[in-house]
Scaffold this active site. Structure first.
Site, PDB file in Angstrom:
ATOM      1  N   HIS A  56       2.035 -23.672 -53.807  1.00 39.94           N
ATOM      2  CA  HIS A  56       1.461 -22.820 -54.849  1.00 39.94           C
ATOM      3  C   HIS A  56       2.243 -21.521 -55.038  1.00 39.94           C
ATOM      4  CE1 HIS A  56      -0.793 -20.816 -51.456  1.00 39.94           C
ATOM      5  NE2 HIS A  56      -0.590 -19.759 -52.215  1.00 39.94           N
ATOM      6  N   ASP A 106       0.144 -28.708 -49.900  1.00 36.59           N
ATOM      7  CA  ASP A 106       0.538 -27.408 -50.453  1.00 36.59           C
ATOM      8  C   ASP A 106       1.781 -26.855 -49.758  1.00 36.59           C
ATOM      9  OD1 ASP A 106       0.480 -25.208 -52.115  1.00 36.59           O
ATOM     10  OD2 ASP A 106      -1.030 -24.131 -50.943  1.00 36.59           O
ATOM     11  N   SER A 115       1.153 -15.925 -48.331  1.00 32.60           N
ATOM     12  CA  SER A 115       1.179 -17.371 -48.516  1.00 32.60           C
ATOM     13  C   SER A 115       2.581 -17.933 -48.278  1.00 32.60           C
ATOM     14  CB  SER A 115       0.737 -17.735 -49.935  1.00 32.60           C
ATOM     15  OG  SER A 115      -0.632 -17.515 -50.102  1.00 32.60           O
TER      16      SER A 115
END
Length: 348
Positions: A97, A127, A201
């Site tokens: 993402h 992911d 992230s």
């Protein structure tokens, strides 16, 4: 401005108290941070955001202008994330993402050097994504550890680019393992209280030996900032994905072509995966699976939930034949199914 300064005071006081805490046996992360930070990178992303026409613009002169802008590619959006170098030649692991539908990806190493990056491939179900840069020489790299060896309560350190502040580290413990947060069939997250914020992230979660045992992916945050609950993809789950992306830029996953739900949710006493629908032309349809079948085992191993069936099938290579044990009309029977290749938007 005064409010912000007030918030900084407790942080400064806590920092002053740390030497005493260290004397009580708490770990010192300085050597660990110095060793691993050169392999942690910041990622800047430019992508185009496609928007839907607002209802209030329909039939107005602005509708034409809006659609012209969309045809030109939409609005440019900037984003940031983290990653870590897994091979000295310039292979970087991050979250899927983070890079998304990026038109441009720039990686900044710990020494401030910027590189244009290319997305090798990504895997939506975990992911995870892999990037490649072309460095001027060999880069510092870190290795994936064994996440299954980690225990609740052990110390960990997160590193990354929170709020665009590259080269940041935070520490905490493993709060829980095997968390399912509803992200997908491969949910098996490590939960940590090491502060993780937007921008973290894709960054690494280290054990005290300097091995990456998780990839920071999500936070629980009513406020948008760290609430002390972060989630990381375990390294044991990431390892085969990274290897597959390196080999061919994609992860081929198995697919049956059924929609399923938990049997106990449908009032069944027997646990298993209840087939709610079968896609036409799918491997399941060719093998003769029907709506109402209750799958209770795969290759002799019990299937307790629909999630377990989807996860087990997705973990198989396309083309492999499996033996499903199911209950149909109150009677047990077995069906051989040749697993297909999973489309991006399929359930199971």
């Amino acid at each position: 401005m005064p409010r912000r300064l007030a918030l900084l005071v407790p942080v400064a006081l806590a920092a002053c108290a740390r030497p005493a805490a260290a004397q009580r046996g708490l770990p010192d992360f300085a050597d660990l941070a110095e060793r691993v930070l050169p392999a942690v990178v910041s990622i800047q992303v430019t992508s185009r955001e496609q928007s839907t026409l607002p209802p209030e613009l329909r039939g107005t002169p602005y509708e034409r202008y809006f659609r012209q802008q969309q045809r030109r590619g939409g609005q440019l959006v900037q984003g940031a994330g983290s990653g870590f170098i897994i091979e000295p030649a310039g292979i970087i692991v991050t979250n899927g993402h983070v890079v998304g539908n990026a038109t441009r990806v720039t990686v900044t190493t710990h020494d401030g050097t910027e590189y244009a990056a290319r997305v090798i491939g990504s895997d939506d179900l975990t992911d995870l994504a892999l990037l490649r840069i072309t460095p001027r020489g060999q880069l510092a790299a870190v290795s994936l550890g064994v996440s299954d060896n980690m225990r609740v309560g052990q110390w960990v350190m997160a590193a990354g680019n929170p709020f665009g502040l590259g080269g940041s580290v935070t520490s905490g413990i493993i709060s829980a393992r095997g968390r399912d947060i509803g992200a997908g069939p491969f949910d098996d997250f490590i939960q940590t209280d090491a502060p993780i914020n937007p921008g973290n992230s894709g960054g690494p979660l280290f054990n005290m030996a300097g091995e990456v045992i998780g990839i920071n992916t999500a936070i629980y945050s009513p406020s948008g900032a760290s609430a002390g609950i972060g989630f990381a993809v375990p390294s044991d789950l990431a390892r085969p994905v990274v290897e597959a992306l390196l080999r061919g830029g994609r992860v081929d996953r198995g697919w049956l072509g059924v929609s399923v739900s938990d049997a106990d949710e449908q009032g069944r006493r027997q646990r298993g995966a209840l087939v709610m629908g079968v896609e036409r032309g799918s491997p399941a349809a060719r093998a003769g699976l029907r709506q109402g079948d209750l799958v209770v085992a795969m290759n002799g191993e019990r299937v307790e939930t629909s999630r377990a069936l989807v996860r087990n099938v997705a973990g198989l290579p396309p083309g492999e034949t499996v033996r499903l044990t199911l209950i149909r009309g109150g009677r047990n029977q077995e069906i051989a199914v040749q697993i297909g290749r999973r489309p991006n938007d399929s359930q199971g």
